[in-house]
Scaffold this motif. Structure first.
Motif, PDB file in Angstrom:
ATOM      1  N   GLY A  33     -50.342 -41.645 -16.892  1.00 44.47           N
ATOM      2  CA  GLY A  33     -49.480 -41.124 -17.949  1.00 44.47           C
ATOM      3  C   GLY A  33     -48.994 -39.716 -17.652  1.00 44.47           C
ATOM      4  N   LEU A  34     -49.903 -38.880 -17.125  1.00 43.02           N
ATOM      5  CA  LEU A  34     -49.533 -37.516 -16.761  1.00 43.02           C
ATOM      6  C   LEU A  34     -48.460 -37.533 -15.673  1.00 43.02           C
ATOM      7  N   PHE A  35     -48.680 -38.388 -14.687  1.00 49.62           N
ATOM      8  CA  PHE A  35     -47.723 -38.509 -13.591  1.00 49.62           C
ATOM      9  C   PHE A  35     -46.384 -39.022 -14.114  1.00 49.62           C
ATOM     10  N   TYR A  36     -46.422 -39.966 -15.043  1.00 56.66           N
ATOM     11  CA  TYR A  36     -45.198 -40.509 -15.632  1.00 56.66           C
ATOM     12  C   TYR A  36     -44.418 -39.411 -16.356  1.00 56.66           C
ATOM     13  N   CYS A  37     -45.118 -38.586 -17.142  1.00 56.96           N
ATOM     14  CA  CYS A  37     -44.462 -37.498 -17.871  1.00 56.96           C
ATOM     15  C   CYS A  37     -43.796 -36.523 -16.911  1.00 56.96           C
ATOM     16  N   VAL A  38     -44.503 -36.176 -15.844  1.00 55.95           N
ATOM     17  CA  VAL A  38     -43.954 -35.240 -14.855  1.00 55.95           C
ATOM     18  C   VAL A  38     -42.736 -35.855 -14.166  1.00 55.95           C
ATOM     19  N   VAL A  39     -42.865 -37.112 -13.754  1.00 57.00           N
ATOM     20  CA  VAL A  39     -41.772 -37.764 -13.019  1.00 57.00           C
ATOM     21  C   VAL A  39     -40.529 -37.913 -13.896  1.00 57.00           C
ATOM     22  N   VAL A  40     -40.715 -38.315 -15.158  1.00 48.05           N
ATOM     23  CA  VAL A  40     -39.559 -38.499 -16.046  1.00 48.05           C
ATOM     24  C   VAL A  40     -38.834 -37.180 -16.267  1.00 48.05           C
ATOM     25  N   ASN A  41     -39.595 -36.112 -16.514  1.00 54.27           N
ATOM     26  CA  ASN A  41     -38.965 -34.806 -16.714  1.00 54.27           C
ATOM     27  C   ASN A  41     -38.342 -34.285 -15.422  1.00 54.27           C
ATOM     28  N   PHE A  42     -39.001 -34.570 -14.301  1.00 51.89           N
ATOM     29  CA  PHE A  42     -38.454 -34.153 -13.010  1.00 51.89           C
ATOM     30  C   PHE A  42     -37.140 -34.874 -12.724  1.00 51.89           C
ATOM     31  N   ARG A  43     -37.120 -36.176 -12.991  1.00 51.37           N
ATOM     32  CA  ARG A  43     -35.891 -36.946 -12.775  1.00 51.37           C
ATOM     33  C   ARG A  43     -34.784 -36.472 -13.721  1.00 51.37           C
ATOM     34  N   SER A  44     -35.150 -36.052 -14.921  1.00 51.32           N
ATOM     35  CA  SER A  44     -34.167 -35.517 -15.854  1.00 51.32           C
ATOM     36  C   SER A  44     -33.546 -34.245 -15.289  1.00 51.32           C
ATOM     37  N   ALA A  45     -34.407 -33.394 -14.666  1.00 53.05           N
ATOM     38  CA  ALA A  45     -33.899 -32.172 -14.039  1.00 53.05           C
ATOM     39  C   ALA A  45     -33.000 -32.502 -12.848  1.00 53.05           C
ATOM     40  N   ILE A  46     -33.421 -33.484 -12.044  1.00 50.44           N
ATOM     41  CA  ILE A  46     -32.618 -33.894 -10.889  1.00 50.44           C
ATOM     42  C   ILE A  46     -31.259 -34.428 -11.354  1.00 50.44           C
ATOM     43  N   LYS A  47     -31.277 -35.175 -12.455  1.00 48.46           N
ATOM     44  CA  LYS A  47     -30.024 -35.714 -12.995  1.00 48.46           C
ATOM     45  C   LYS A  47     -29.084 -34.589 -13.398  1.00 48.46           C
ATOM     46  N   LYS A  48     -29.676 -33.522 -13.957  1.00 44.38           N
ATOM     47  CA  LYS A  48     -28.868 -32.371 -14.353  1.00 44.38           C
ATOM     48  C   LYS A  48     -28.263 -31.698 -13.127  1.00 44.38           C
ATOM     49  N   ILE A  49     -29.063 -31.581 -12.060  1.00 45.59           N
ATOM     50  CA  ILE A  49     -28.565 -30.974 -10.822  1.00 45.59           C
ATOM     51  C   ILE A  49     -27.485 -31.855 -10.201  1.00 45.59           C
ATOM     52  N   GLU A  50     -27.704 -33.183 -10.236  1.00 49.21           N
ATOM     53  CA  GLU A  50     -26.707 -34.104  -9.688  1.00 49.21           C
ATOM     54  C   GLU A  50     -25.359 -33.939 -10.387  1.00 49.21           C
ATOM     55  N   GLY A  51     -25.434 -33.686 -11.710  1.00 53.75           N
ATOM     56  CA  GLY A  51     -24.198 -33.511 -12.470  1.00 53.75           C
ATOM     57  C   GLY A  51     -23.414 -32.284 -12.056  1.00 53.75           C
ATOM     58  N   SER A  52     -24.102 -31.300 -11.433  1.00 51.88           N
ATOM     59  CA  SER A  52     -23.422 -30.079 -10.993  1.00 51.88           C
ATOM     60  C   SER A  52     -22.902 -30.181  -9.561  1.00 51.88           C
ATOM     61  N   ILE A  53     -23.301 -31.238  -8.846  1.00 49.64           N
ATOM     62  CA  ILE A  53     -22.824 -31.431  -7.467  1.00 49.64           C
ATOM     63  C   ILE A  53     -21.491 -32.164  -7.522  1.00 49.64           C
ATOM     64  N   SER A  54     -20.469 -31.525  -6.998  1.00 47.40           N
ATOM     65  CA  SER A  54     -19.128 -32.106  -7.125  1.00 47.40           C
ATOM     66  C   SER A  54     -18.427 -32.181  -5.774  1.00 47.40           C
ATOM     67  N   ILE A  55     -17.407 -33.002  -5.737  1.00 39.56           N
ATOM     68  CA  ILE A  55     -16.503 -33.126  -4.588  1.00 39.56           C
ATOM     69  C   ILE A  55     -15.135 -32.622  -5.035  1.00 39.56           C
ATOM     70  N   SER A  56     -14.522 -31.786  -4.212  1.00 34.94           N
ATOM     71  CA  SER A  56     -13.188 -31.266  -4.534  1.00 34.94           C
ATOM     72  C   SER A  56     -12.161 -31.869  -3.585  1.00 34.94           C
ATOM     73  N   VAL A  57     -11.064 -32.344  -4.156  1.00 34.02           N
ATOM     74  CA  VAL A  57      -9.992 -32.977  -3.383  1.00 34.02           C
ATOM     75  C   VAL A  57      -8.732 -32.128  -3.520  1.00 34.02           C
ATOM     76  N   PHE A  58      -8.249 -31.601  -2.396  1.00 44.19           N
ATOM     77  CA  PHE A  58      -7.048 -30.766  -2.388  1.00 44.19           C
ATOM     78  C   PHE A  58      -5.875 -31.556  -1.788  1.00 44.19           C
ATOM     79  N   PHE A  59      -4.654 -31.203  -2.224  1.00 41.59           N
ATOM     80  CA  PHE A  59      -3.483 -32.007  -1.895  1.00 41.59           C
ATOM     81  C   PHE A  59      -2.597 -31.309  -0.859  1.00 41.59           C
ATOM     82  N   ASP A  60      -1.758 -32.114  -0.211  1.00 43.10           N
ATOM     83  CA  ASP A  60      -0.758 -31.560   0.710  1.00 43.10           C
ATOM     84  C   ASP A  60       0.192 -30.635  -0.051  1.00 43.10           C
TER      85      ASP A  60
END
Length: 305
Positions: free
Chosen positions: A42-69
């Protein structure tokens, strides 16, 4: 028939509880081991769920930029946007105009961004920096999406955080494999302890079981009290850690949030109600399953009398 079956069930329950009292020391040892194992789970589950929530937040900040001719008209840019949004991997696709790009750049670069923009006047130094800012549902798919974007006609440049995306994907994979490994180890340890407890109960009652078998008792009839014993041990051993974890979770989260305020910007701690809506039933079912499997395996092995 209904009265007879209910009498048999109540007899099995009484005998199961009697077995627990008779081997109280070993029963408590099994319960304690299950409590410890499921508490760690249960302790490991709590840590992993919160950790994955943090990773999800970081993933949301990782972006790709597309520039045009240079000189690409609005209709062509809109068409590129439609093609990007049609990809199943894409989470968001936002158009950043050259004016927005210049405003964001000046806000992040200059101490007094308004003065800087006024100094340049109508001359936008980033006039060719209109782009699409893209986020993905899964950053592990970034390489495929970048390859697709680079192949679109009218796209001048694609920028991405390849190293960050690869690192997050590696961390996610490691956490997933580690979770599976720890859970399997904890389950084996718990089953082993229940196995020992049931074995002792069978050894103590071996002569009694032999007599029951001689007068025609079936294996299922003899096995039932031991299965009840294993299930009760597993149930008690699973309810205790759930209660302890629920009590401690709120205290620990409030302490961390109050003492280490920087973590609140990195982690979005999941509320206990969301967390334990899954953890509580899973832990209790695991405990019952451990008890059932442990007792079934043991009785199948040792009831050949």
């Amino acid at each position: 028939s209904r009265d007879w079956s209910s009498d048999v069930c109540s007899s099995d329950l009484r005998q199961g509880f009697k077995n627990i009292r008779r081997n109280l020391l070993f029963s408590l040892a099994s319960i304690g081991t299950i409590v410890a194992c499921l508490f760690i789970f249960g302790l490991f589950y709590c840590v992993v769920v919160n950790f994955r929530s943090a990773i999800k937040k970081i993933e949301g900040s990782i972006s790709i930029s597309v520039f045009f001719d240079d000189g690409l008209d609005d209709s062509a840019i809109d068409l590129i946007g439609e093609r990007i949004k049609g990809r199943p991997e894409v989470n968001t696709c936002d158009f950043i105009s050259a004016d927005d790009a210049w405003k964001d750049f000046s806000d992040q670069t200059y101490d007094n961004p308004e003065e800087a923009r006024a100094a340049f006047g109508d001359d936008n130094p980033l006039k060719n920096s209109a782009s699409y800012k893209i986020t993905l549902k899964d950053v592990s798919q970034q390489a495929d999406v970048v390859q697709f974007l680079e192949g679109i006609k009218g796209v001048r440049k694609v920028t991405s955080s390849e190293y960050t995306a690869d690192s997050i994907s590696a961390i996610n994979a490691f956490v997933g494999y580690a979770s599976i490994g720890i859970i399997v180890i904890l389950l084996f340890v718990s089953v082993f302890l229940i196995n020992n407890t049931i074995t002792i109960g069978i050894t103590v009652r071996r002569e009694e079981i032999r007599i029951m078998k001689l007068i025609g008792a079936t294996n299922s009839f003899v096995r039932a009290p031991f299965i009840v014993e294993g299930i009760v041990i597993g149930l008690v051993g699973s309810v205790i850690p759930v209660g302890i974890l629920y009590y401690l979770y709120g205290i620990v989260i409030n302490y961390i949030a109050g003492r280490f305020s920087i973590l609140r910007t990195l982690f979005e701690f999941r509320p206990a109600s969301d967390l334990f809506r899954v953890l509580a039933p899973v832990t209790i079912l695991l405990g019952i399953g451990i008890g059932f499997i442990g007792s079934m395996v043991t009785t199948r092995k040792h009831l050949r009398v």
